[in-house]
Motif scaffolding. Structure first.
Motif, PDB file in Angstrom:
ATOM      1  N   LEU A   1      15.845  25.428 -26.576  1.00 15.91           N
ATOM      2  CA  LEU A   1      15.295  24.628 -27.670  1.00 15.91           C
ATOM      3  C   LEU A   1      15.023  23.198 -27.220  1.00 15.91           C
ATOM      4  O   LEU A   1      13.976  22.613 -27.553  1.00 15.91           O
ATOM      5  CB  LEU A   1      16.266  24.635 -28.847  1.00 15.91           C
ATOM      6  N   LYS A   2      15.949  22.613 -26.445  1.00 18.27           N
ATOM      7  CA  LYS A   2      15.740  21.245 -25.965  1.00 18.27           C
ATOM      8  C   LYS A   2      14.565  21.161 -25.012  1.00 18.27           C
ATOM      9  O   LYS A   2      13.833  20.164 -24.988  1.00 18.27           O
ATOM     10  CB  LYS A   2      17.017  20.752 -25.283  1.00 18.27           C
ATOM     11  N   ILE A   3      14.374  22.209 -24.220  1.00 23.65           N
ATOM     12  CA  ILE A   3      13.228  22.226 -23.303  1.00 23.65           C
ATOM     13  C   ILE A   3      11.918  22.214 -24.085  1.00 23.65           C
ATOM     14  O   ILE A   3      10.967  21.490 -23.738  1.00 23.65           O
ATOM     15  CB  ILE A   3      13.323  23.466 -22.380  1.00 23.65           C
ATOM     16  N   ASN A   4      11.861  22.989 -25.155  1.00 22.62           N
ATOM     17  CA  ASN A   4      10.646  23.009 -25.975  1.00 22.62           C
ATOM     18  C   ASN A   4      10.400  21.658 -26.635  1.00 22.62           C
ATOM     19  O   ASN A   4       9.251  21.192 -26.729  1.00 22.62           O
ATOM     20  CB  ASN A   4      10.747  24.103 -27.030  1.00 22.62           C
ATOM     21  N   LYS A   5      11.490  21.007 -27.100  1.00 24.77           N
ATOM     22  CA  LYS A   5      11.336  19.704 -27.736  1.00 24.77           C
ATOM     23  C   LYS A   5      10.931  18.635 -26.726  1.00 24.77           C
ATOM     24  O   LYS A   5      10.249  17.671 -27.076  1.00 24.77           O
ATOM     25  CB  LYS A   5      12.643  19.296 -28.416  1.00 24.77           C
TER      26      LYS A   5
ATOM     27  N   GLY B   1       8.982  19.060 -24.212  1.00 27.79           N
ATOM     28  CA  GLY B   1       7.622  19.263 -23.725  1.00 27.79           C
ATOM     29  C   GLY B   1       7.525  19.922 -22.365  1.00 27.79           C
ATOM     30  O   GLY B   1       6.486  19.822 -21.704  1.00 27.79           O
ATOM     31  N   PHE B   2       8.604  20.593 -21.928  1.00 30.48           N
ATOM     32  CA  PHE B   2       8.587  21.244 -20.620  1.00 30.48           C
ATOM     33  C   PHE B   2       8.322  22.748 -20.724  1.00 30.48           C
ATOM     34  O   PHE B   2       8.526  23.482 -19.764  1.00 30.48           O
ATOM     35  CB  PHE B   2       9.939  21.037 -19.905  1.00 30.48           C
TER      36      PHE B   2
ATOM     37  N   ILE C   1       8.375  26.285 -13.195  1.00 27.31           N
ATOM     38  CA  ILE C   1       9.698  26.395 -12.569  1.00 27.31           C
ATOM     39  C   ILE C   1      10.778  26.546 -13.630  1.00 27.31           C
ATOM     40  O   ILE C   1      11.686  27.385 -13.509  1.00 27.31           O
ATOM     41  CB  ILE C   1       9.963  25.161 -11.683  1.00 27.31           C
ATOM     42  N   ILE C   2      10.693  25.756 -14.697  1.00 28.76           N
ATOM     43  CA  ILE C   2      11.696  25.849 -15.763  1.00 28.76           C
ATOM     44  C   ILE C   2      11.608  27.202 -16.457  1.00 28.76           C
ATOM     45  O   ILE C   2      12.634  27.826 -16.765  1.00 28.76           O
ATOM     46  CB  ILE C   2      11.507  24.697 -16.765  1.00 28.76           C
TER      47      ILE C   2
END
Length: 845
Positions: free
Chosen positions: A409-413, A415-416, A421-422
């Motif tokens: 969820l934090k990755i989506n927020k 912008g990654f 790679i992620i």
């Protein structure tokens, strides 16, 4: 021997001349070293044959000794005897030594500078004659004479040969003279320690004669190192010339960096230490190059020395050097010192946090890595994509699925979500945590995929047992035009091996040949393993033979394939032909013997393993203990137990369980219980193994007591546990205890009984003579009874003479297994025991 003289043995001697042998004669007068030319004897017999020589007044006869039966196939005999004249050689050796002692000044003394024992001790200056000193071969008179001369020299007298051999000073003497000249006047020498490009170049070089000196050279006098330590390095370099002054342009950051890249870390560190000791500040780039070199080479000791130099220079407050220090300590395996450096840093940036998080994640402390990631966010620092990748890997290692979802969820927020790679790391995290559907959702939503994305998704399917889906995804990958790499092919080959999909494996093999990956050793190893697991040993052997390069994994895979197919002799032949074996090789071969009922051969191979100095691992010990248990080899099992203790290895729970099982199978339940009680950690298999040991010995009360202890300590019994307990109660006649355990399975512990548990209960009732209760129990079973249960009742009816129950059990058995001849025999025996001969004859017909 021919000739009737005193015996003489001759052995091939590796002289520089290929046709010289060394002979020793037992008589005191002729006990000399003789270099005899070999007459009419081919060179092929020089090394592989021994010769018996008999002496007469004028000559000796040389003939081959008859080899033993064990070596007859390896040695070749001489076709004929050779007549060798010896008298002249004995006289010549005696004459050489007389010439030496009469005038030693005509001989070079090579005792102290010869490279090995093949070189002579003394060599004539003109004729190049070379008598040797050897404790066994040279004349006793020479030995006594040299001993007396050595004693005279120790007493300070001038009778020793060394002062007279003044024409050629030995290398040791010359080295000592050069070092004395160096310390007397260093200004005549260039100091090249900081500028030399190779260890072959000297540390000091004379300005006029160009003779070189090495501090670590041979043969150096022992006082040189102490003398160097007492002299100030700055003063020494000032006296030794300007070529290596630290202000020279040769000693710069680029030179330190090149030394580190070339692996000469100690030379680079020595250079910087000299700069610091001369009060010349080393540059920032020099410390960076040193720290990166220490991290790359895992050189912790050198890294600590660099850290000390940084503190001494006052650069320890630099945040960039602090980050590299944390990374260096982490890669060298010292997480504690990495954390100390991190805590002492005056400020942190995202690279600092990422370095310490990576340190904990790489060393199995994933929970602490996740905690540090949360702490980083609390300080107001936003993670970058490297930080997300590192903490996702930490979640993967400890299977922290919930924390991984929060990170998603934090990755989506942040912008990654479009970063490849992620997303690849997310796929790997979900797959390894068992959430293959979530992994596929991430994969499907990716706007851009590379070969790593496809490989990660295929690996997730294969790891979770969905091998067909992995192979189907490979077809989709080809349709989209993505070229597989080595990792992709290895994943797919392993998936084919796991599902024994031979046809798909053959298709993959064809694709590999077309793609040019057949020569890759990793792919070749995977193909050998795949064909072996699919019971296609011929193709596995063909792939193995075609491999242009093989490593130890290649050989191990082929051995394991032979073992799986039961070709033990072929596996042992391949094992014997290996030039290099690792512990896996030994383990595979020992497992092959153990799995095929050859326990004694497995134990014999273990003894050979110890003789060759190979240290077994826990898996090898487990296999050996299973072999001991299979043949009831209690003494060998005890010896292996002692070897485990002496080896100092830390046994895992699997090895402990195997020890318990070995003692139990050998009938030594007391030892099994001692090992069980000494275990620091137990799993459900540990309890099951001990309970099964009691069951094998008919100790039902102890099995029930251990089950109760297991429940009190919080370990939940499984289906195997109850099978063992019910079997123990059956063999001990504990009907009430067995019924109580069976009733508590589902009602209290929630374990649903299977057909095996019902079979144990039927056996329990039948052994106790309760055949009517057993029949009622079978008829009330919620699942369909199999033929084994009815055969148990039929056998009990035969033992107790219950004709009617036996007849009904027989009807059920015949209905399930019409061709079962044993059922007819049992019913016939029941009729015969009851006196119903007419029925017995009918059944036999």
């Amino acid at each position: 021997m021919a000739g009737g003289g005193a015996g003489l043995c001759c052995y091939p001697y590796r002289h520089r001349h290929p046709h010289f042998f060394v002979y020793s004669h037992p008589s005191p007068l002729e006990s000399s070293v003789i270099l005899c030319p070999l007459l009419r004897i081919r060179r092929t017999h020089m090394i592989t044959n021994q010769y018996a020589i008999s002496s007469s007044s004028t000559s000796l006869t040389c003939a081959p000794l008859v080899p033993s039966s064990s070596s007859s196939s390896r040695r070749r005999r001489l076709p004929m005897a050779a007549e060798i004249s010896m008298t002249s050689h004995v006289a010549r050796a005696e004459r050489l030594w007389q010439q030496f002692f009469s005038d030693p000044s005509q001989w070079w003394d090579r005792r102290f500078d010869k490279k090995n024992s093949r070189f002579p001790n003394f060599k004539h200056k003109a004729a190049k004659k070379a008598p040797r000193i050897d404790n066994r071969f040279y004349p006793p008179r020479a030995h006594a004479k040299l001993a007396s001369m050595v004693k005279c020299q120790e007493q300070g007298q001038s009778c020793f040969v060394k002062p007279q051999i003044s024409g050629h000073a030995s290398r040791v003497v010359r080295k000592e003279q050069l070092w004395q000249e160096f310390f007397s006047d260093p200004s005549q020498w260039w100091d090249n320690r900081l500028t030399k490009r190779s260890p072959k170049h000297p540390d000091f070089k004379h300005k006029r004669t160009h003779e070189g000196l090495w501090i670590e050279g041979w043969p150096n006098p022992p006082w040189v190192r102490a003398k160097m330590a007492t002299m100030a390095l700055g003063q020494l370099q000032s006296d030794a010339g300007t070529r290596s002054r630290v202000s020279d342009s040769c000693c710069n950051d680029d030179h330190v960096s090149k030394l580190c890249q070339a692996g000469r870390l100690k030379d680079a560190l020595h250079m910087v230490e000299l700069m610091v000791q001369q009060n010349s500040q080393a540059s920032f780039q020099a410390y960076v190059a040193l720290l990166k070199g220490c991290a790359r080479m895992r050189a912790l000791a050198e890294g600590k020395r660099v850290h000390a130099l940084i503190v001494q220079s006052g650069l320890n407050s630099d945040i960039f050097l602090g980050n590299i220090l944390v990374d260096m300590y982490a890669k060298c395996g010292n997480v504690l010192d990495a954390r100390k450096v991190f805590n002492k840093m005056p400020e942190h940036n995202v690279f600092s946090w990422t370095a310490i998080i990576s340190a904990y994640a790489d060393h199995g402390q994933g929970q602490e890595a996740i905690h540090l990631f949360q702490q980083m966010q609390e300080t107001g620092i936003s993670p970058d994509k490297v930080a997300f990748v590192v903490v996702l890997k930490a979640c993967t290692r400890i299977a922290a699925l919930e924390q991984g979802k929060q990170l998603h969820l934090k990755i989506n927020k942040s912008g990654f979500q479009s970063d490849v790679i992620i997303m690849n790391t997310l796929i790997d995290m979900y797959a390894k945590c068992g959430c293959i559907e979530d992994a596929r959702q991430v994969f499907n939503k990716m706007s851009e995929r590379d070969v790593v994305s496809w490989s990660a998704m295929m690996a997730g399917y294969a790891q979770n047992g969905f091998c067909k889906e992995a192979l189907a995804l490979y077809e989709q990958m080809k349709q989209e035009g993505v070229q597989p790499n080595t990792v992709t092919y290895v994943i797919l080959i392993k998936a084919s091996a796991s599902s024994t999909a031979l046809e798909q494996g053959k298709q993959l093999h064809s694709d590999i040949i077309r793609s040019g990956f057949e020569s890759d050793v990793i792919v070749g190893n995977a193909l050998v393993d795949m064909y072996a697991k699919c019971d296609c040993i011929e193709r596995a052997h063909a792939v193995f033979n075609k491999m242009s390069e093989r490593d130890v994994v290649s050989w191990n895979s082929m051995i394991a394939g032979y073992v799986k197919c039961g070709c033990i002799e072929d596996a042992r032949g391949l094992f014997n032909s290996m030039n290099e074996r690792d512990v896996v090789s030994w383990c595979a071969m020992i497992a092959g013997y153990a799995q095929n009922g050859l326990g004694k051969d497995a134990l014999a191979l273990y003894e050979l393993m110890k003789l060759e100095g190979m240290q077994p691992d826990n898996a090898t010990y487990s296999i050996l203990l299973k072999a001991c248990g299979s043949i009831a080899a209690l003494e060998q099992g005890k010896q292996i137990h002692s070897d485990i203790i002496r080896s100092g290895c830390e046994p895992d729970v699997i090895l402990w369980n195997t020890l318990v099982d070995m003692y139990a199978r050998c009938g030594c339940v007391e030892h099994a219980r001692q090992v069980f009680n000494s275990m620091r950690e137990r799993n459900v298999v540990s309890w099951n193994t001990m309970i099964a040991g009691y069951a094998q010995q008919g100790l039902g009360k102890e099995a029930v007591t251990l089950l109760e202890q297991m429940q009190r300590e919080g370990t939940k019994p499984d289906e195997v546990t109850y099978v063992s307990v019910l079997s123990a109660c059956s063999h001990s006649g504990l009907v009430d205890a067995g019924c109580r355990v069976f009733d508590s399975m589902y009602k209290i512990h929630g374990v649903t009984p299977t057909v095996d548990h019902y079979a144990c209960m039927v056996d329990l009732l039948c052994r106790a003579g309760c055949l009517a209760d057993a029949e009622v129990f079978i008829n009330k079973m919620p699942i369909q009874p199999d033929a084994v249960i009815w055969r148990t009742l039929l056998g009990a009816a035969r033992n107790h003479g219950h004709v009617e129950i036996g007849r009904r059990a027989f009807d059920r058995v015949v209905k399930l297994e019409p061709e079962n001849a044993a059922a007819y025999v049992l019913l016939s025996n029941i009729y015969g025991a009851a006196g119903r001969m007419r029925y017995q004859r009918q059944e036999r017909k």
